[in-house]
Enzyme design. Sequence first.
Site, PDB file in Angstrom:
ATOM      1  N   SER A  61      40.193  39.080  41.635  1.00  0.00           N
ATOM      2  CA  SER A  61      41.195  38.966  42.695  1.00  0.00           C
ATOM      3  C   SER A  61      41.969  37.654  42.688  1.00  0.00           C
ATOM      4  O   SER A  61      42.914  37.496  43.476  1.00  0.00           O
ATOM      5  CB  SER A  61      40.546  39.176  44.065  1.00  0.00           C
ATOM      6  OG  SER A  61      40.199  40.531  44.234  1.00  0.00           O
ATOM      7  N   ARG A 158      43.468  55.491  40.683  1.00  0.00           N
ATOM      8  CA  ARG A 158      42.366  54.622  41.082  1.00  0.00           C
ATOM      9  C   ARG A 158      42.460  54.245  42.561  1.00  0.00           C
ATOM     10  O   ARG A 158      41.444  54.168  43.258  1.00  0.00           O
ATOM     11  CB  ARG A 158      42.359  53.363  40.214  1.00  0.00           C
ATOM     12  CG  ARG A 158      41.312  52.345  40.601  1.00  0.00           C
ATOM     13  CD  ARG A 158      41.231  51.209  39.597  1.00  0.00           C
ATOM     14  NE  ARG A 158      40.566  51.637  38.362  1.00  0.00           N
ATOM     15  CZ  ARG A 158      39.814  50.839  37.612  1.00  0.00           C
ATOM     16  NH1 ARG A 158      39.628  49.592  37.947  1.00  0.00           N
ATOM     17  NH2 ARG A 158      39.250  51.281  36.516  1.00  0.00           N
ATOM     18  N   TYR A 173      40.955  44.396  53.612  1.00  0.00           N
ATOM     19  CA  TYR A 173      41.135  44.070  52.198  1.00  0.00           C
ATOM     20  C   TYR A 173      41.205  45.339  51.363  1.00  0.00           C
ATOM     21  O   TYR A 173      40.508  46.317  51.651  1.00  0.00           O
ATOM     22  CB  TYR A 173      39.964  43.210  51.740  1.00  0.00           C
ATOM     23  CG  TYR A 173      40.197  42.474  50.440  1.00  0.00           C
ATOM     24  CD1 TYR A 173      41.274  41.608  50.303  1.00  0.00           C
ATOM     25  CD2 TYR A 173      39.329  42.626  49.365  1.00  0.00           C
ATOM     26  CE1 TYR A 173      41.488  40.917  49.127  1.00  0.00           C
ATOM     27  CE2 TYR A 173      39.524  41.933  48.192  1.00  0.00           C
ATOM     28  CZ  TYR A 173      40.597  41.083  48.076  1.00  0.00           C
ATOM     29  OH  TYR A 173      40.804  40.389  46.897  1.00  0.00           O
ATOM     30  N   TYR A 245      37.623  46.306  35.591  1.00  0.00           N
ATOM     31  CA  TYR A 245      38.708  46.214  34.615  1.00  0.00           C
ATOM     32  C   TYR A 245      38.524  47.222  33.472  1.00  0.00           C
ATOM     33  O   TYR A 245      39.315  47.239  32.529  1.00  0.00           O
ATOM     34  CB  TYR A 245      38.819  44.794  34.046  1.00  0.00           C
ATOM     35  CG  TYR A 245      37.565  44.247  33.398  1.00  0.00           C
ATOM     36  CD1 TYR A 245      37.238  44.562  32.086  1.00  0.00           C
ATOM     37  CD2 TYR A 245      36.723  43.396  34.102  1.00  0.00           C
ATOM     38  CE1 TYR A 245      36.102  44.050  31.486  1.00  0.00           C
ATOM     39  CE2 TYR A 245      35.566  42.873  33.508  1.00  0.00           C
ATOM     40  CZ  TYR A 245      35.262  43.205  32.215  1.00  0.00           C
ATOM     41  OH  TYR A 245      34.132  42.699  31.633  1.00  0.00           O
TER      42      TYR A 245
END
Length: 406
Positions: A61, A158, A173, A245
């Site tokens: 992040s 996603r 968040y 990732y």
Amino acid sequence: MADFEQLIETAIAENEIPGCVLNAVNRDGSFTYSKAFGKRSVREGGDQSPLTPSTIMWIASCTKLMTSICAMQLVERGLLSLDEPVYKLIPELKDFPIITGIDESGKPIEIPHTTPMTLRHLLSHSSGMTYDQIHPLTIAWAKYHGQDAGASGDLLTRFSCPMIFEPGTSWFYGASVDYAGLLIERATGETLEEFMKTNLWEPLGIKNMTFAMSRRPDLKERQAEISERDEKTGKMRFMDARQPYMDANRQDVKSCMGGQGAFASPEEYIKVLQALLTSDENEKILKKETVDLFFTPQLSPGGVAALNMILTDETTNNAMGGTAKHIEKNWGLGGLLLQGDDDDGKTTGTMVWGGLPNIAWFCDRKAGLCGLYSGQVLPTGDAKIAVLQRKFEAAMYEQYNKNRNV
């Protein structure tokens, strides 16, 4: 050796952390600190060579700050607006519902959202979006649909779970800045990495960053492995799990994830922080008035209340900068904003954030100091690492203030 350095060395010797890289610098570079501790891997047979400031890490992040800066560059150029609906460039968001509950059969209850979503909402996490695995309602939604969206390499797949509130009314968040990255791509016709390279990395002399390690085998050779804390022993062990990732096949995701997808070395990322610290003087990456806006509180009263309530949880607070709980927090256009002076030296208006593997950064315009604690340990919000992060930051203020006779 400074006290905080001894604490870090002891933690490494006792296998409580594999290591970390620490950086701090002031506005004009007259005060700098850069030091690495520990090793790149705890895995038996792994590369246990020393960590260095040039070691490559998944910064997670920490990517959000760079995406936010790039979005504001486009606002300056008139290609994006903070307050116009984003649907012209991302029509997919127009039909995102709000999940309000789960019925007796386990089916999600959804209603349309009526307040248009804007870039300001995306950058301040007041859009209503979240990550599907961090809110009870969206966890239930994913379970109902049998969906593991995180396994997808495509951003739109996603981050497809429903919103949890009307844009602008609260704070939570989530994938907002990932969508800001997509907004940049559709406004420019470039990938986020291409735009970021031309407009942020190259102007700052940054060469060691990427969104896809498969394109940079030279960086892959220098990458630190991710460790995790064993729940029983409290010690470090190699974490052999699919990370955000990666797609389902553990390959690079297809999309440039503007909220979590970058890899960088600490010595390169600190350049971004120093550039943000100094752009109100040199306008190298943003104009002065944009930097002022970047550090201006953005949340509604409902957003302020939600954010500060969330930060009452100790682990969550550790993951979100570990700041003193008695200080009210707000959100700017790139990170958490302190609305009071912190005990460790941070002043009112300081922006802080970090990344999932217990990375933490701060940018203090009033004091003229920024810093970065870089590690690769999960789970996030680790209590032992939080202590080390706070000791490091307090020591940087102490040394910096001594240097300038404050």
